[in-house]
Design an enzyme around this catalytic site. Structure first.
Site, PDB file in Angstrom:
ATOM      1  CB  CYS A  13      69.069  15.035  -7.047  1.00  0.00           C
ATOM      2  SG  CYS A  13      67.594  15.877  -6.450  1.00  0.00           S
ATOM      3  CG  MET A  14      65.102  10.599  -9.505  1.00  0.00           C
ATOM      4  SD  MET A  14      66.007   9.925 -10.916  1.00  0.00           S
ATOM      5  CE  MET A  14      64.716   9.012 -11.739  1.00  0.00           C
TER       6      MET A  14
END
Length: 643
Positions: free
Chosen positions: A27-28
């Site tokens: 994810c980020m």
């Protein structure tokens, strides 16, 4: 692009090699692994890698926190390992296979109840307020309430029942809707099925016990009782899953040309029939049985033992996420017995953990860095939000968690001995008294006193011996050695960053995600948004975005510092629904340029916190100061200074 080859090679080795990786995504900020054998992961060695900021396991996923450069790290890792990454949904599906049946059931239950909890809390507070103005006789020598002597307050008392009835009587509608949303089927069909369970044509479920005659549908060869399922949890859940699996079956076997007509009809009609003839009555009996067992445990001769164990283990249960299952039990207790003995013990556990943090605040009153976490965590815990306290303070230090658990156990025994009951689920912590029936206030106050005094005293006693003078701020930490230099010291400089979105600015420790709240990804603040867009807080270059989820953005500021803006918590699961990305990697932006637009209602409807993290991963030795506790305007209000 940074070269992470050394760390990539080491991570692959310490995680158990390529053959131990079932799936990987990112994810980020984090690499997300599903491992064949999680025990093979050498967490100590992984966390020692320069690129890694921490690890934790959640919902069957082994997560390695990297930070802003996770995309580059991920690309180099998959290339070196010779494996293909998969989507986050595929990782989630693979992670489910690492969980036991019980873990999957509880996880699903938590996801079903998450979108409903705000309504339950709101209604619980409303019922508590109605209790104060209409049920407690403050006037005329204890014979009249505020509603009895004032027409205005009588009107308020009656009007507020509109909301209380909507939540608790119509609860099956919310449950069936949430199930269809969670399982990815047609939500409006779930709403319609829920409405058939609480139709005014039926005998109200709360009136069944006192009804002299139950109406029926007479089909000649059979009769079906016309009973409503107001407030019933298990019946609604069973009906919702019947609808989900019927719709999935017809979606799979129905030709596309007639799917729009056949699937809704062949899913909804049988689901309604099955709900009222089979799973509804079965669910009613199951729900009553579960509630009866819990109620018996809390009212029997050994109720003190039941309460002691529950009070002791509730905080660890919260840390695992299993506490969501108590919502269904609480709701069933309210429906069956017009009150719940379980909820007061949950509120007391919040208070006990908050009291342990309060003691840590006293012990570390001269440790300014610790106080930046302790004080906000204590306040939020006393108001019923325990995660910052549990993950940011108590679990980190160990002994405050245990002291809080002991205090919670004692308080639960006291509450149960007084048979303290709440009208419903409400806000936890100190405001939890608003949910308590007035005849039990004295018992609850005594239990509250125990939940405050015992953890506080134990934590002070243990902490005064366990914490070092440096931890308490009594001695300065040893200074780090620096290489000698002949360069003149640079003149101090100050950079100002404005709020990237509008809303209330809160300390980092209050963000409901341990990776952010513990400062693992760096220093910063949280913002509880009131607007619907993110702007650049300074002149910068876009360094990272995630094209599919669009929920976060990484920036490299013109002063060389990096910044991460992460909209909401766990919003990666929304797969971009409700988000619009206005920039791409490499774009130059100026202060106030729009980066992301988002839909707050969709984030809330998906059951995710809207708190947005604004984090500076690396400070390069510079001091950061933060402005919190105020309402900021996007692009104008200063919130972070570099000095």
């Amino acid at each position: 692009m940074a070269n992470y080859q050394a760390d990539v090679k080491a991570l692959l080795q310490h995680i158990g090699g390529k053959e131990n990786i079932r799936a990987v995504s990112h994810c980020m900020t984090r690499m997300r692994f599903v491992l064949v054998d999680p025990a093979k992961a050498e967490t100590d060695k992984i966390e020692a890698l320069p690129s890694v900021k921490g690890t934790f396991t959640q919902a069957g996923q082994f997560q390695v926190i990297i930070g802003n450069d996770v995309a580059d790290f991920y690309n180099q890792f998959t290339a070196f390992a010779g494996i293909e990454g998969v989507s986050k949904d595929a990782v989630k599906a693979a992670a489910a296979s690492n969980q036991s049946l019980a873990q999957r059931i509880v996880g699903t239950l938590g996801e079903i109840f998450a979108p409903i909890i705000p309504a339950l809390i709101c209604s619980g507070l409303i019922l508590g307020f109605r209790n104060i103005i209409g049920e407690i006789n403050f006037f005329a020598d204890g014979t009249q309430s505020l509603a009895d002597i004032s027409q205005f307050w009588s009107g308020v008392y009656n009007f507020l029942w509109l909301i209380g009835e909507a939540v608790f009587h119509m609860l099956p509608v919310g449950i069936v809707w949430s199930i269809t949303k969670k399982m990815g089927t047609t939500q409006i069909l779930g709403i319609v099925l829920g409405l058939t369970l609480v139709s005014p044509q039926l005998l109200n479920g709360f009136s069944v016990a006192t009804a002299t005659e139950i109406p029926v549908w007479d089909f000649g060869f059979a009769q079906v009782s016309m009973i409503g399922y107001q407030g019933q949890v298990i019946s609604a859940m069973l009906a919702g899953f019947v609808l989900v699996y019927l719709e999935r079956f017809w979606q799979k076997h129905c030709p596309e040309v007639v799917r729009m007509i056949v699937v809704p009809f062949c899913s909804l009609v049988p689901a309604v029939v099955i709900a009222h003839t089979i799973v509804g009555p079965i669910g009613w009996k199951i729900g009553d049985a579960i509630a009866a067992v819990v109620y018996m445990g809390l009212t029997s001769q050994v109720k003190w033992l039941f309460a002691a164990v529950f009070g002791l283990i509730y905080a660890p249960i919260v840390m695992t996420g299993l506490h969501h299952m108590t919502n269904a039990i609480d709701s069933q207790l309210v429906n069956l017995y017009q009150g719940t003995i379980l909820w007061p013990m949950i509120a007391l556990s919040n208070i006990a953990q908050g009291s342990a943090v309060l003691a840590m605040s006293v012990l570390q009153k001269k440790n300014e860095r610790a106080q930046q976490v302790n004080i906000p965590a204590c306040i939020s815990c006393y108001l019923g939000v325990t995660e910052p306290a549990l993950f940011g303070v108590n679990l980190k230090n160990g002994f405050p968690l245990v002291c809080g658990m002991i205090g919670s156990s004692v308080a639960a025994v006291i509450a149960t001995s007084f048979q303290v009951e709440a009208y419903s689920i409400g806000v936890g912590g100190l405001p939890g008294i608003l949910s308590i029936k007035p005849q039990y206030w004295l018992g609850f106050l005594i239990a509250m006193a125990a939940a405050i005094v015992i953890p506080f005293g134990l934590t002070i006693a243990v902490g005064s011996r366990r914490l070092s003078p440096v931890d308490r701020g009594l001695d300065a930490a040893p200074a780090a050695e620096t290489a000698p230099t002949t360069e003149p010291e640079a003149a101090p400089q100050e950079d100002l960053l404005v709020a990237p979105l509008s809303g209330k600015v809160i300390p980092l420790s209050e963000i409901p995600d341990q990776v952010f709240s513990q400062g693992i990804l760096g220093e910063g603040v949280g913002i509880d948004p009131t607007g619907n867009f993110v702007v650049a807080p300074a002149n910068a270059t876009v360094s990272s975005v995630i094209e599919d989820s669009k929920h976060a953005c990484g920036l490299t500021l013109d002063n060389g510092m990096e910044m991460l803006i992460h909209v909401g918590m766990d919003t990666v699961a929304m797969k971009g629904d409700g988000f619009e990305l206005h920039v791409k990697v490499g774009d130059r932006v100026k202060t106030g340029d729009k980066l992301i637009t988002f839909d707050l209602d969709k984030i809330r409807a998906a059951g995710h916190p809207t708190i947005t993290a604004v984090v500076v991963p690396e400070t390069a030795g510079r001091t950061l100061s933060f402005e919190t506790g105020m309402d900021a305007q996007a692009g104008t209000t200063p919130i972070i200074r570099f000095e």
